[in-house]
Design a protein around this motif. Structure first.
Motif, PDB file in Angstrom:
ATOM      1  N   MET A 186       0.840  -1.197   0.000  1.00 19.24           N
ATOM      2  CA  MET A 186       0.000   0.000   0.000  1.00 19.24           C
ATOM      3  C   MET A 186       0.870   1.240   0.000  1.00 19.24           C
ATOM      4  O   MET A 186       2.008   1.236   0.471  1.00 19.24           O
ATOM      5  N   GLN A 243      -3.420   4.505  -2.070  1.00 19.65           N
ATOM      6  CA  GLN A 243      -3.259   4.106  -3.462  1.00 19.65           C
ATOM      7  C   GLN A 243      -2.580   2.741  -3.538  1.00 19.65           C
ATOM      8  O   GLN A 243      -1.683   2.434  -2.743  1.00 19.65           O
ATOM      9  N   GLY A 244      -3.005   1.920  -4.505  1.00 14.53           N
ATOM     10  CA  GLY A 244      -2.369   0.625  -4.726  1.00 14.53           C
ATOM     11  C   GLY A 244      -2.359  -0.259  -3.501  1.00 14.53           C
ATOM     12  O   GLY A 244      -1.341  -0.882  -3.185  1.00 14.53           O
ATOM     13  N   SER A 295      -7.983   1.593  -4.327  1.00 20.07           N
ATOM     14  CA  SER A 295      -7.385   2.920  -4.126  1.00 20.07           C
ATOM     15  C   SER A 295      -8.500   3.918  -3.848  1.00 20.07           C
ATOM     16  O   SER A 295      -9.674   3.663  -4.154  1.00 20.07           O
ATOM     17  N   HIS A 296      -8.125   5.052  -3.280  1.00 23.91           N
ATOM     18  CA  HIS A 296      -9.076   6.142  -3.121  1.00 23.91           C
ATOM     19  C   HIS A 296      -9.176   6.926  -4.427  1.00 23.91           C
ATOM     20  O   HIS A 296      -8.159   7.218  -5.058  1.00 23.91           O
TER      21      HIS A 296
END
Length: 254
Positions: free
Chosen positions: A72, A84-85, A94-95
């Motif tokens: 992450m 993200q990721g 992800s956001h």
């Protein structure tokens, strides 16, 4: 006799030099110079704290990578934490930067991402056992430095339903045998067809292993984002819940 001896020595140097420039030899020297292959393989995880320079603004980020594949990236921007990721071993999410809501990636992107989790902490660890192919393509100058250019072919990825070769080009400094740049073709998105480039420098020791503390990421010949690594923590303790997809509650939906 002197001329013959000089000729023999010259031939010997040429043979030794040619042997030292095989892909396997370069990779072996790389592992030795950064602290040893066994030490790399013993890593259970890494946490990197860094700052990304975006248009003159420094944005703090934290990157977590674990041996079991979980990963992450946490971005702190304007007082908000943007994930993200994030990969928990099954789900990649992800956001959304616009809505700030967590969104799951589609099956194709998740499958491709999962392939890369085999590469912790380095793509060249056990590359033969993983079926990867490496090839030395010669020498090339990168940012004024002479490098060995090595082609790495990994498992095929899927793009729009079709399998494509996953190829990257690594540029190893000829003096220290460490990679200072990585290039690959962008397969999707606005930059599709262009060459992505990551550069690495300022290798520093962390508990007996060496890592680059200065990086850039971007498109070759175009804009790139400088990344300054501030700290690297090996084998960090991470809460399992941090990787879980945040299911919205009924109250949040309203």
């Amino acid at each position: 006799m002197k001329t013959l001896t000089t000729f023999v020595m010259a031939c010997f140097i040429m043979v030794v030099g040619a042997h030292a420039q095989t892909a396997d030899e370069i990779i072996a020297n790389y592992f030795e110079n950064i602290g040893g292959l066994d030490n790399l393989k013993n890593l259970e995880g890494m946490k990197m704290t860094a700052k990304v320079n975006q248009g003159g603004m420094e944005i703090p980020i934290e990157i977590y990578q674990l041996k079991d594949g979980r990963q992450m990236t946490k971005i702190t921007f304007q007082g908000k934490e943007i994930m993200q990721g994030v990969y928990d071993g099954e789900t990649l999410w992800s956001h959304n930067f616009m809505t700030m809501k967590a969104e799951k990636s589609d099956a194709e992107e998740t499958a491709n991402f999962k392939l890369n989790t085999n590469d912790f902490p380095d793509s060249f660890v056990d590359y033969k056992e993983k079926g990867y192919i490496v090839e030395l393509l010669g020498k090339e100058t990168i940012d004024g430095a002479e490098t060995f250019k090595i082609k790495l072919v990994k498992e095929p990825i899927t793009v729009d339903g079709n399998q494509q070769d996953d190829i990257s080009f690594y540029f190893f400094d000829t003096e220290n045998f460490v990679p200072i740049a990585v290039q690959s073709e962008v397969k999707t998105g606005p930059a599709k067809g262009q060459t992505s480039e990551t550069t690495m420098s300022d290798y520093q020791e962390v508990e007996g292993l060496y890592f680059p503390f200065s990086m850039t990421q971007g498109v070759k010949g175009g804009q790139s984002q400088p990344i300054t690594i501030e700290t690297i923590e090996l084998n960090p303790t991470v809460d399992d819940a941090a990787f879980a997809f945040p299911e919205e509650t009924e109250t949040e939906e309203k």
